[in-house]
Design an enzyme around this catalytic site. Structure first.
Site, PDB file in Angstrom:
ATOM      1  N   CYS A   1      -4.433  -1.585  -1.911  1.00 48.56           N
ATOM      2  CA  CYS A   1      -4.551  -0.141  -2.096  1.00 48.56           C
ATOM      3  C   CYS A   1      -5.478   0.081  -3.290  1.00 48.56           C
ATOM      4  O   CYS A   1      -5.185  -0.389  -4.395  1.00 48.56           O
ATOM      5  CB  CYS A   1      -3.158   0.420  -2.369  1.00 48.56           C
ATOM      6  SG  CYS A   1      -3.131   2.183  -2.751  1.00 48.56           S
ATOM      7  N   ASN A   2      -6.590   0.753  -3.064  1.00 48.58           N
ATOM      8  CA  ASN A   2      -7.515   1.008  -4.173  1.00 48.58           C
ATOM      9  C   ASN A   2      -6.872   1.897  -5.230  1.00 48.58           C
ATOM     10  O   ASN A   2      -7.105   1.732  -6.425  1.00 48.58           O
ATOM     11  CB  ASN A   2      -8.783   1.695  -3.658  1.00 48.58           C
ATOM     12  CG  ASN A   2      -9.631   0.752  -2.847  1.00 48.58           C
ATOM     13  OD1 ASN A   2      -9.339   0.493  -1.690  1.00 48.58           O
ATOM     14  ND2 ASN A   2     -10.667   0.217  -3.455  1.00 48.58           N
TER      15      ASN A   2
ATOM     16  N   ASP B   1       0.869  -1.182   0.000  1.00 48.12           N
ATOM     17  CA  ASP B   1       0.000   0.000   0.000  1.00 48.12           C
ATOM     18  C   ASP B   1       0.904   1.229   0.000  1.00 48.12           C
ATOM     19  O   ASP B   1       2.117   1.117   0.221  1.00 48.12           O
ATOM     20  CB  ASP B   1      -0.891  -0.016   1.258  1.00 48.12           C
ATOM     21  CG  ASP B   1      -1.780   1.221   1.362  1.00 48.12           C
ATOM     22  OD1 ASP B   1      -2.477   1.537   0.384  1.00 48.12           O
ATOM     23  OD2 ASP B   1      -1.769   1.889   2.414  1.00 48.12           O
ATOM     24  N   SER B   2       0.301   2.386  -0.195  1.00 53.78           N
ATOM     25  CA  SER B   2       1.085   3.626  -0.124  1.00 53.78           C
ATOM     26  C   SER B   2       1.562   3.890   1.311  1.00 53.78           C
ATOM     27  O   SER B   2       2.453   4.707   1.520  1.00 53.78           O
ATOM     28  CB  SER B   2       0.232   4.797  -0.585  1.00 53.78           C
ATOM     29  OG  SER B   2      -0.915   4.912   0.239  1.00 53.78           O
TER      30      SER B   2
ATOM     31  N   GLU C   1      -2.360   8.336   8.588  1.00 56.27           N
ATOM     32  CA  GLU C   1      -0.910   8.071   8.654  1.00 56.27           C
ATOM     33  C   GLU C   1      -0.308   8.638   9.937  1.00 56.27           C
ATOM     34  O   GLU C   1       0.630   8.092  10.492  1.00 56.27           O
ATOM     35  CB  GLU C   1      -0.194   8.674   7.436  1.00 56.27           C
ATOM     36  CG  GLU C   1      -0.389   7.901   6.144  1.00 56.27           C
ATOM     37  CD  GLU C   1       0.344   6.558   6.092  1.00 56.27           C
ATOM     38  OE1 GLU C   1       1.466   6.470   6.612  1.00 56.27           O
ATOM     39  OE2 GLU C   1      -0.235   5.600   5.542  1.00 56.27           O
TER      40      GLU C   1
ATOM     41  N   CYS D   1     -11.012   3.122   0.001  1.00 56.87           N
ATOM     42  CA  CYS D   1      -9.591   3.386   0.286  1.00 56.87           C
ATOM     43  C   CYS D   1      -9.251   2.571   1.515  1.00 56.87           C
ATOM     44  O   CYS D   1      -9.994   2.601   2.507  1.00 56.87           O
ATOM     45  CB  CYS D   1      -9.382   4.876   0.561  1.00 56.87           C
ATOM     46  SG  CYS D   1      -7.734   5.263   1.216  1.00 56.87           S
TER      47      CYS D   1
ATOM     48  N   TYR E   1      -0.789   8.522  -2.367  1.00 59.07           N
ATOM     49  CA  TYR E   1      -0.802   8.249  -3.801  1.00 59.07           C
ATOM     50  C   TYR E   1      -1.965   8.980  -4.490  1.00 59.07           C
ATOM     51  O   TYR E   1      -1.909   9.269  -5.678  1.00 59.07           O
ATOM     52  CB  TYR E   1      -1.009   6.743  -4.048  1.00 59.07           C
ATOM     53  CG  TYR E   1       0.223   5.874  -3.975  1.00 59.07           C
ATOM     54  CD1 TYR E   1       1.459   6.360  -3.544  1.00 59.07           C
ATOM     55  CD2 TYR E   1       0.147   4.529  -4.353  1.00 59.07           C
ATOM     56  CE1 TYR E   1       2.568   5.526  -3.487  1.00 59.07           C
ATOM     57  CE2 TYR E   1       1.254   3.698  -4.311  1.00 59.07           C
ATOM     58  CZ  TYR E   1       2.465   4.188  -3.876  1.00 59.07           C
ATOM     59  OH  TYR E   1       3.566   3.361  -3.827  1.00 59.07           O
TER      60      TYR E   1
ATOM     61  N   HIS F   1      -7.160   2.873   3.776  1.00 55.88           N
ATOM     62  CA  HIS F   1      -6.892   3.603   5.027  1.00 55.88           C
ATOM     63  C   HIS F   1      -8.177   3.794   5.854  1.00 55.88           C
ATOM     64  O   HIS F   1      -8.124   3.868   7.088  1.00 55.88           O
ATOM     65  CB  HIS F   1      -6.320   4.999   4.737  1.00 55.88           C
ATOM     66  CG  HIS F   1      -4.854   5.015   4.432  1.00 55.88           C
ATOM     67  ND1 HIS F   1      -4.337   4.575   3.236  1.00 55.88           N
ATOM     68  CD2 HIS F   1      -3.781   5.432   5.171  1.00 55.88           C
ATOM     69  CE1 HIS F   1      -3.013   4.730   3.252  1.00 55.88           C
ATOM     70  NE2 HIS F   1      -2.657   5.237   4.421  1.00 55.88           N
TER      71      HIS F   1
HETATM   72  N1  DGL Z   1      -4.732   3.270   0.901  1.00 54.92           N
HETATM   73  C1  DGL Z   1      -4.908   3.823  -0.358  1.00 54.92           C
HETATM   74  C2  DGL Z   1      -6.121   3.389  -1.114  1.00 54.92           C
HETATM   75  O1  DGL Z   1      -6.656   2.341  -0.826  1.00 54.92           O
HETATM   76  C3  DGL Z   1      -4.201   5.010  -0.850  1.00 54.92           C
HETATM   77  C4  DGL Z   1      -4.250   6.260  -0.092  1.00 54.92           C
HETATM   78  C5  DGL Z   1      -3.306   7.261  -0.679  1.00 54.92           C
HETATM   79  O2  DGL Z   1      -2.118   7.019  -0.656  1.00 54.92           O
HETATM   80  O3  DGL Z   1      -3.781   8.300  -1.186  1.00 54.92           O
HETATM   81  O4  DGL Z   1      -6.574   4.060  -1.998  1.00 54.92           O
END
Ligand code: DGL
Length: 273
Positions: free
Chosen positions: A75-76, A12-13, A154, A186, A44, A188
């Site tokens: 990570c989506n 993931d990011s 984060e 997402c 991301y 997160h």
């Molecule tokens: N956890 C991430 C997702 O599922 C990315 C969040 C990010 O880095 O912007 O999209």
């Protein structure tokens, strides 16, 4: 040693993919896992497709170099921007990716109105357009990118006034439209489900796709005959391209467990060690 003993690679990011890892640990505790959080580049969401593809390719190579038998793109945003690209670059590798869970939402909504929370890159990608086309017929979808929410998570601010304000900005207009379901697009965001539930109230269903992603990973390993045969709980190794201490301090909070934490230094946009 057979390939069954090899690890599952998850990335993931940042710490978001830990919500998927949590489900993998629940469903397949016997699998060794390598987890990579690209905290040197998080978020991301506002980045270009090309940049996310470069990061994702570098991380995939990093995880494959360490023997990963399956790559879970937890990570989506990376799935939206890079999953098709990764499948093209690594044709022999099995990938599990993520897409916003519009399908189960459309199947169960009573008001026909569903909120989707995800990053800008996820909404812009072809994957989301195809999800809407395949499953969104007859349902009204309300999207929001929750600016700043990934950064709050984060930082470990899972219940602060600022985090709540971001969620209220996103969810209040949707509640006025009578949504009864919120899709977390997402990885997160599941870490703020308690806060989301306080904002939306008990009549709105919140969908976290992590358990179904873990089930899909399990199915793929079973079909390939590469599931671990061990009876014991296996270990997880964590890598971050960011700050090791910060990753270490988040693990007990977000995952309820710790492991070896290593620093993966980025040399270029496409190469990691
Ligand atoms: N956890 C991430 C997702 O599922 C990315 C969040 C990010 O880095 O912007 O999209």
């Amino acid at each position: 040693m057979s390939i069954s003993d090899n690890p599952i690679g998850v990335f993931d990011s940042g710490v978001g993919g830990l919500s998927v890892l949590r489900s993998i640990r629940e469903q397949m505790p016997e699998e060794t896992v390598l987890y990579f959080g690209d905290q040197g580049h998080v978020p991301y969401g506002p980045r270009s497709m090309e940049q996310i593809q470069n990061f994702s390719e570098g991380i995939t190579q990093f995880l494959l170099d360490r023997g990963s038998k399956l790559i879970v793109v937890a990570c989506n945003t990376a799935s939206a921007a890079a999953l098709a690209y990764l499948r093209g670059r690594f044709p022999d590798v099995s990938f599990v990716g993520m897409e916003p869970a519009v399908k189960p939402a459309a199947e169960t909504t009573r008001t026909g109105r569903v909120g989707v929370l995800a990053t800008p890159a996820t909404f812009q990608g072809a994957l989301y357009a195809s999800v809407v086309e395949r499953f969104g017929a007859g349902v009204e979808l309300f999207q929001h990118t929750c600016p700043g929410l990934v950064g709050q998570i984060e930082k470990g601010e899972l219940d602060s006034a600022n985090t709540r304000a971001i969620l209220e900005d996103a969810l209040h207009p949707m509640l006025e439209k009578n949504i009864d379901t919120v899709v977390l697009g997402c990885t997160h965001y599941p870490f703020v489900i308690p806060l989301i539930e306080r904002v939306v109230g008990e009549n709105v269903r919140v969908i976290d796709p992590a358990p179904s992603v873990a089930r899909q990973a399990k199915r793929l390993l079973e079909a390939a005959g590469t599931k671990s045969l061990s009876q014991r709980r296996a270990s997880v190794r964590f890598f971050t391209s960011g700050d090791v201490e910060s990753m270490k301090s988040m693990l007990p909070v977000l995952l309820g467990e710790t492991g070896d934490v290593e620093l993966a230094v980025w040399k270029t946009d496409t190469e990691v060690f």
